[in-house]
Every structure is written in structure tokens, then in C-alpha cells.
Design an enzyme around this catalytic site. Sequence first.
Site, short mmCIF file in Angstrom:
data_model
loop_
_atom_site.label_atom_id
_atom_site.label_comp_id
_atom_site.label_asym_id
_atom_site.label_seq_id
_atom_site.Cartn_x
_atom_site.Cartn_y
_atom_site.Cartn_z
N ASP A 99 1.05 -1.33 0.34
CA ASP A 99 0.29 0.11 -0.22
C ASP A 99 1.20 1.50 0.02
OD1 ASP A 99 -2.50 1.52 0.92
OD2 ASP A 99 -3.61 -0.68 1.22
N ASP A 206 -3.47 4.16 -2.27
CA ASP A 206 -4.76 5.14 -1.43
C ASP A 206 -4.77 6.42 -1.31
OD1 ASP A 206 -5.79 4.80 1.19
OD2 ASP A 206 -4.81 6.81 1.74
N GLU A 261 -6.46 3.87 -5.82
CA GLU A 261 -7.69 3.84 -5.04
C GLU A 261 -8.30 5.45 -5.82
OE1 GLU A 261 -9.69 3.93 -0.52
OE2 GLU A 261 -8.47 4.67 -1.37
N HIS A 326 -11.21 -3.65 3.66
CA HIS A 326 -11.28 -3.10 4.34
C HIS A 326 -12.09 -2.49 5.64
CE1 HIS A 326 -8.43 -0.51 3.07
NE2 HIS A 326 -8.36 0.11 3.53
N ASP A 327 -12.07 -1.37 4.51
CA ASP A 327 -13.30 -0.05 4.41
C ASP A 327 -14.78 -0.55 4.50
OD1 ASP A 327 -10.72 1.87 5.31
OD2 ASP A 327 -11.03 1.92 2.40
#
Length: 551
Positions: A99, A206, A261, A326-327
Amino acid sequence: MNSKEFLKEHAVYQIYPISFCDSNGDGKGDLRGIISKLDYLKDLGIRILWLSPIYKSPMFDMGYDIADYRNINPIFGTMEDFDELLAEVNKRGMKLVMDLVVNHTSDQHPWFQEALKNPQSKYRDYYVFRKGRKDKKGNYTYPNNWTSNFTGPAWEKVPGEEGMYYLHIFSKQQPDLNWHNPAVLKEVEDIMAFWMDKGVYGFRCDVISEIYKESYEDGKKASPFAPVGVEHYVATQGNHEILQKIQKDVVEPRGGVLIGECGGPITTEDGKKYEENGELDTFFEFDIANLNPSLLSMKIPPKKLKEAIIRWQTEVDWNGNYLENHDQHRVFNRYVYGKDELMGAKMLLTLQYTLRGTPFIYQGQEFASHDYPKPLRIEECTDCVTKATYQIARGYHLPKKLSLRLAHRYGREDERAPMAFDNESPDFGFSSNPKAKPWQPYNPLSQKYNAKDALKNSQSVLSFFKKINALREEKQVFTYGSISFLESPEDVLVYTRETKEAKALVVLNLSNKKRKIPESLSYYKDKKLLLENYSEESKILRPYEALVFLL
Ligand code: NOJ
């Protein structure tokens, strides 16, 4: 196969390290835990792993607040553990994606600390410091009206400097980097080269669509779900140029990939630009995740899902096809529910794997992990978004129960529960020490949904997952075939995938009701059935039925 094709031909499996597997018995997952489960992942057929952040971090936002980009958070292990993990991944013919969080750093990062301590330092211009405006009474107030993605204003006062603020479009513990400063780009390129030269395959970047702020003018409220100010920084021209440069300078020469993302949310036009200019090899959009019609409801009407899928698939070439991470809550209660929910989970896997694009699977999705059966108490919650939402709701004097519902709706506890490898010990196979207190409570539903049980059952979601993963690896039509959508009832999705050599047809009942098989499609009944989630034949489409034919 070149490195870009590798990302097209294989699904990506996301690991959330603190919740994956705990090797040292402290209740927190770690790198050696991941090493111990590589054979499990290989056996599933996984070829690409993405790790949520493992860098040194105060963990205010669970690692999405980095304090040192070149070191491993001791919770997860050491650099030696990382090197071993990478070697073990590569030994199995798999690749590792890290990430990369570069919209912001942690407020504990030495750059930011130095910028606060010494306004003359070069690090001051690594961030966005601005003098506030004066209100009618002559008092300083925020430099503009932007709000943060995590609620509240996007500016925080600089301690000890009158009227000075810094920008944070997430929490105040995550100050935004200043991407107008070429030194920031240089630092980030060096960090990326450092990891890629070790053998890392690429990065999941991210909130990458939000890094370049074009102006600091006041913003207008775009939608109930978007913070104020987004029109000044989502998918800006500067953002596109930075990504082109990073690809050219660092990623392409090393044979890697960038997965973006792209919050904001971005439009299909923005998505097209990211791909046409070779800036991102694939990306996540947020339309599909945000389809829920009201503030409290999580349920997504099948008809809306269908429309959004057709739009993204038709207007963009290569989507990152995800439903959980994870969100995001698990798919149950969102896209599929009721007594046939497990059929629904298989249908959604079929969708993710047969659409055009790269499928992204989140740990536990393969064996139908569920949200907690009832919300955690607020004292048990760990996520900064859950806690902030609760506080704000209470600040508006909403009752405790409603505040908790809202907090759970927008918070991220459910999807971060520890993995369940079995149901033979109180820790569900997560930890080497069954008595360790997990960093977040175990999910009692793991008794029913865990890897070991699912592996033994030929009808489980996991057995289906293995089949569909293998099918996509074997039949290139699901990777390279063009996609065309056919007429179908409003909550049934029908499409073909076609290359010069092969043609496949996918029929998905997105609803939990029986549906008629469209007359125009009955010809497919005598074609070769490659995959189905129900086992016996039927004249109608059953709830969440999924059928894949070779024509
Ligand atoms: C997106 C990440 O997925 C999320 O977990 C994080 O809180 C925000 N970006 C801020 O970095």
C-alpha cells in the site's frame, strides 16, 4: 507474460495484516503469520497479494498514517521478516503489492515534526500551511470551508503560531502533503524505488485521485456523501501528470503496476483518463460501493447495482472489481441477504470474476465472512471513523442507539475482525496463543464461517471460489474478451464475453426472488455449462442464481 498482463490475468487478494494471522501470540496479526498462511493462499489459487500498510505508524488510522516509509512497524515484525515474506511469496510464483499512502503522512512523521518545529525548514513546504481568514470579529478562522473525509473541518490550528493552519482532508493526525512541491514527488519516487528494488510488484495507491489540490478556493457541497472542497482536488490535471511521471520514472522501468484507489468520487470520464494515459493499471471507483439509497440503510437495490455495473463496464476498459475491503462492510446485508444469502455470495463472486477487469478479493470473503451479528459496543471499537461518527452524532444530541447505528454504518469494525482459519479453538485459528486478547473482538459467526470447515465442504462458498478462480485463470475469454450486455429483466444481469476464439455467456439473478429466464435467451440451455451455483437444473432462475456458459 509481461507485468501488466499479470495483473490482468490474476485476481488480487487483499490482506489486512493486523487481522490476518498472529504468529507471536500478542493478539495482532504479523508478517510471520502471513508467511505461515502462504500455502493456504496458494492452494486457493491466489497469485497476487496486496498488503494494507505495514510501515512504521502510530496506527491512528491503522497504518494509513505513515511515520517512516522505509521501515516496518514493530507490531508486524522486522525488515528481515519482510524480506523473508517477499522471498516466500515469489518462491510460490506469487507477487506482492504494497500500500502506498502519499496524500498525507502521519503527524508523527519527522518531516511534519520538523515543519512544525521550524517554519524555515524545507519540510514546511512539504505540507500545506495557510494563514486563516478573519471573521467579522477579527478572529482567525479556517483558510477555506473545506471539510474532511472523516467529518469536521479540513484544517487544524498550528500550535503556537497565531492564525496558522495545516490541511488534512482526512484526520488531523494525517496532514496532507503538498504535491505542488517537486521535492515531495522526488521523495515518493525514491520510496517507491526502494521497495520495488527489493522485488515488490507494485502499489495500491491510497486516495491517489485526491493528492493534487488545484486551488484552495471555497468548495460547494457536491453530494451528501462527499466532503466540501472535492471539486478542487479530485482527478485534477496535476494528478494525471504526476501519475504519468511516476509510471515513467519508477514503475515501468521496474516492470511493476499501480492500482489506484480513486475516491472523490471519480467519474467514468476520470477513470478513462487514468487508463488511456497509462497512469493507473487499474483502479477502484466508489459509485458501486455508495449506491445505498439512504443515510442509514446499507442495502443496495439490485436494479441500481445493475445500472452502475453496466455504466462502468461500458464506459471504462479495465475496472478493479471489488465488493469488500477493509473500508467496506461484508456483502451480506448490502448486496445479498435472506435465506439464500450464500447463493448470493457465490453469485457475487461470479460477477466479480466474469466482468471485465481485475477481481479484488478481501481476506475472509472466500469463506463468506460476515459482519458481526450485532454491533460492537462503542468502547470495543477501534476505528477512528466509527469513533468520530459516534461523537458527532452524540454532539447533535442523537440518542445513543441511533448514534451507534450511524457509527457502525460508516465505521469499519465489521470487516476488520480477525480471520477465522478454523473453529477448533477460541481464537478461530487466528493466533498462536488462543488466550491472547485479540486487538479487535473475534466474530462469533466464525464458528460457522471459517476456512477449515469451508475447505471440507464441496458446496461451500470457498469451494465455489476455488472453481471460479481456476476458471478465470484457465479461460482467457474472461480476461481478454470484450463485454456486451444483453436485454434482461430489471434485476437480472446478462452479458457475453468474447474473443476471436471463444464466447461465454453469463446469467446472474441479482435478486432474492425467482425470475423468468428471458425467452430470447433460452437457446443457451443446450450450450456447455461451465459453472453454476445451484446443482440441479431448473426452468426458472432461482434467487441469486448464477450460470456461466461457453457458447
Ligand atoms: C483509504 C483507506 O483505504 C482507508 O482505510 C484510510 O482511512 C483512508 N484512505 C485515509 O488514508
